[in-house]
Scaffold this motif. Structure first.
Motif, mmCIF file in Angstrom:
data_model
loop_
_atom_site.group_PDB
_atom_site.id
_atom_site.type_symbol
_atom_site.label_atom_id
_atom_site.label_comp_id
_atom_site.label_asym_id
_atom_site.label_seq_id
_atom_site.Cartn_x
_atom_site.Cartn_y
_atom_site.Cartn_z
ATOM 1 N N UNK A 83 29.065 48.276 28.019
ATOM 2 C CA UNK A 83 28.745 48.442 26.592
ATOM 3 C C UNK A 83 29.770 49.358 25.927
ATOM 4 N N UNK A 87 36.553 43.949 23.916
ATOM 5 C CA UNK A 87 37.732 43.215 24.390
ATOM 6 C C UNK A 87 38.094 42.109 23.400
ATOM 7 N N UNK A 89 40.130 38.858 23.491
ATOM 8 C CA UNK A 89 40.760 37.960 24.466
ATOM 9 C C UNK A 89 41.912 37.176 23.841
ATOM 10 N N UNK A 93 37.973 33.792 22.556
ATOM 11 C CA UNK A 93 36.736 33.584 23.336
ATOM 12 C C UNK A 93 35.473 33.661 22.486
ATOM 13 N N UNK A 94 35.547 33.070 21.290
ATOM 14 C CA UNK A 94 34.354 33.067 20.433
ATOM 15 C C UNK A 94 33.375 32.011 20.943
ATOM 16 N N UNK A 95 32.082 32.249 20.728
ATOM 17 C CA UNK A 95 31.073 31.273 21.153
ATOM 18 C C UNK A 95 31.063 30.131 20.143
ATOM 19 N N UNK A 98 28.110 29.220 17.756
ATOM 20 C CA UNK A 98 27.614 30.232 16.811
ATOM 21 C C UNK A 98 28.595 30.349 15.652
ATOM 22 N N UNK A 106 26.031 38.958 17.784
ATOM 23 C CA UNK A 106 25.537 38.754 19.154
ATOM 24 C C UNK A 106 25.478 40.038 20.000
ATOM 25 N N UNK A 107 26.572 40.828 20.087
ATOM 26 C CA UNK A 107 26.467 42.066 20.895
ATOM 27 C C UNK A 107 25.395 43.019 20.367
ATOM 28 N N UNK A 157 34.016 41.308 16.623
ATOM 29 C CA UNK A 157 32.979 41.257 17.655
ATOM 30 C C UNK A 157 33.198 42.359 18.697
ATOM 31 N N UNK B 136 37.469 28.936 28.726
ATOM 32 C CA UNK B 136 37.770 29.528 27.411
ATOM 33 C C UNK B 136 37.477 31.019 27.369
ATOM 34 N N UNK B 137 37.179 31.609 28.510
ATOM 35 C CA UNK B 137 36.916 33.054 28.660
ATOM 36 C C UNK B 137 35.629 33.513 27.981
ATOM 37 N N UNK B 138 34.769 32.551 27.592
ATOM 38 C CA UNK B 138 33.520 32.962 26.924
ATOM 39 C C UNK B 138 32.581 33.668 27.907
ATOM 40 N N UNK B 144 31.951 41.276 29.674
ATOM 41 C CA UNK B 144 32.442 42.568 29.181
ATOM 42 C C UNK B 144 31.619 43.100 28.015
ATOM 43 N N UNK B 145 30.765 42.242 27.446
ATOM 44 C CA UNK B 145 29.846 42.708 26.391
ATOM 45 C C UNK B 145 28.612 43.352 27.013
#
Lengths: 252, 277
Positions: A83, A87, A89, A93-95, A98, A106-107, A157, B136-138, B144-145
């Motif tokens: 937490x 990062x 990326x 690395x977005x979802x 969403x 989200x976090x 994010x 895609x590193x998701x 890491x979250x």
């Protein structure tokens, strides 16, 4: 001597028990600094980043982040400890299912459950505006925005939980020069916006690394070849560093 | 002569080594899958509980499969009942077509075909989705979250498959019986009263539950295999394709192999409690 945020001591890593990708690496990253990790391809930059993030466990050696020994943590403790990290990326690395706003929320929805939905949206909107994303894009899916906007969303994010350490994994690889400059400026602005935040950037972009970083660590063969302020790299007698810097700067 | 003997010994040794490596690899992979799935299920009891994720995946695995299950169920009932009708006609036992189809569908074909269809549709989608998230590193981003990825991504999918499978099997059974009824009563003109009467007299609730039990186990297995494959994807788009392919193929083979063992297990259970299998 400034306080140390990340301490790596004689870290070794092998995946096949034959070849060491990281081979006795020592590195101290000062708290509040912007440190760039550079080096040839395959020298272990991303592997080191994954060790610091606790995604990889070292074969031997010690990794301390914010004073905590990562080797002593089990997986659940590590998950909780992350937490403290944000990062960005390489590919953001977005979802993809969403929206931009939901990605940043989200976090918060995971770790700040005491907040109401309205408060989460407010924080997320503020973070998105901080990285320069217009509110008209908030309800779009990542596939509907440009690469630059995706980077901004990824950074917002990463900042959502106000992390202690912000990591950038090859933030400008594959981007055009204008977008590269935009991302570099964003990194500097973000670093200076929050006092005390430690930023670590793994990059191939030497020009940016030397321009924006407070410290630079050059890796070679799984070890730190040279660590210091950017000017040290232009004054060194080390032939390998000189060649790498000369070629890298020429290229950029 | 001596050289030839050595060469044969080498070949046999090579074969033994190959067999040993294959078996070791197989056992170690099965072990990893079991650890992976049990770890995800263990973590699912820790807060935060992911019931909304379970509902979301249940909607995909369950609701999303209803149409295809109805279609395949009805046509399976039609085809199977016709073949049984042809066979039984030769021995003047066409009145037994209904109960035979009912037993075959509820105990074997229903759960197995539902398992195969849902494994291909939903299992394949699970592997592909997780594989894409990995490359895609998701998944790294979630890690890491501070999000427990097994708890968030894997456990809800397994629960959804386990919950949806018996319901889908019930739908398959019902549609297959409708198909069988349509063929027997409307096409080959058997007496509808005899058809239903024989089915009701033969088919017991426990036969239905045998099928539901099997389909629940199939759901758990295909979800565990496909999520494992997707979660451990590497190597870009090619890797996603391979993970999906391996996930679906292994799930299908596993369903058919498991069906045999579950059938035997149920038979032994019935014998143990003194019931007729």
């Amino acid at each position: 001597m400034s306080e140390i945020a990340i301490h790596l001591e004689d870290v070794r890593k092998t995946f096949d028990e034959k070849e060491y990708v990281v081979n006795g690496l020592n590195l101290d990253i000062p708290k509040g600094s912007l440190t760039a990790i550079i080096g040839f391809s395959g020298t272990g930059k991303s592997v080191i980043l994954k060790h610091i993030l606790g995604l990889y466990r070292p074969t031997s050696g010690r990794i301390e982040v914010l004073g905590e020994d990562l080797n002593k943590m089990d997986n659940d403790q590590l998950t909780d400890f992350r937490k403290n990290f944000g990062v960005l990326f390489q590919g953001s690395a977005l979802f993809d299912d969403m929206t931009v706003l939901e990605n940043v929320c989200f976090p918060l929805s995971e770790h700040r459950r005491e907040l109401s939905e309205g408060q989460m949206v407010e924080i997320a909107s503020r973070k998105l505006q901080q990285v320069g994303l217009d509110s008209k894009h908030f309800d779009k899916l990542p596939s509907q925005i440009s690469g630059g906007m995706q980077k901004r969303t990824g950074l917002a994010r990463a900042l959502a939980l106000d992390p202690e350490i912000l990591f950038y994994d090859e933030p400008t690889t594959g981007l055009d020069p204008i977008l590269t400059e935009m991302v570099d400026n964003l990194i500097v602005e973000t670093h200076h916006h929050r006092t005390g935040i430690t930023s670590v950037m793994v990059s191939h972009d030497l020009e940016a690394a030397f321009r924006i970083a407070d410290f630079v660590a050059m890796l070679n063969a799984g070890q730190v070849l040279l660590f210091g302020k950017p000017e040290v790299f232009f004054e060194t007698d080390n032939e390998l560093v000189r060649r790498f810097v000369a070629k890298g700067m020429k290229k950029t | 002569m001596s050289d030839r003997r050595v060469s044969w010994i080498d070949r046999i040794n090579g074969l033994i080594e190959l067999f040993e490596n294959t078996m070791t690899g197989f056992v170690s992979e099965v072990g990893s899958m079991v650890v992976f799935a049990t770890d995800a299920l263990r973590l699912s009891f820790k807060p935060p509980l992911r019931y909304l994720e379970v509902i979301k995946h249940f909607e995909f695995v369950g609701n999303g499969s209803v149409m295809i299950i109805c279609l395949t169920g009805a046509f399976t009932g039609l085809a199977v009942s016709y073949q049984i009708y042809l066979g039984f006609k030769m021995v003047n036992a066409v009145n037994l077509v209904g109960p035979t189809v009912a037993l075959g569908i509820t105990r074997e074909l229903g759960p197995v075909l539902t398992g195969l269809i849902v494994a291909a549709r939903a299992g394949g989608a699970m592997a592909a989705r997780l594989g894409t998230m990995r490359v895609n590193e998701q998944i790294d981003a979630l890690d890491v979250m501070g999000v427990n990825t097994k708890q968030y991504l894997i456990a809800p999918r397994i629960y959804a498959a386990v919950a949806a499978m018996p319901l889908l099997t019930a739908i398959f059974d019902a549609m297959a019986m409708l198909g069988a009824w349509f063929l027997c009563v409307k096409l080959v003109e058997l007496d509808p009263a005899v058809f239903w009467d024989k089915v009701q007299n033969t088919l017991k609730v426990r036969h239905l539950f045998e099928g539901f039990f099997k389909s629940t186990v199939f759901g758990a297995f295909f979800a565990a295999i496909c999520t494992y494959r997707g979660f451990h994807t590497s190597g870009g788009a090619k890797g996603v394709g391979e993970a999906t392919n391996r996930g679906v193929v292994q799930s299908m083979v596993m369903i058919i192999v498991l069906d045999y063992f579950l059938t035997n297990m149920i038979r032994i259970f019935y014998l143990a409690i003194g019931a007729t299998p």
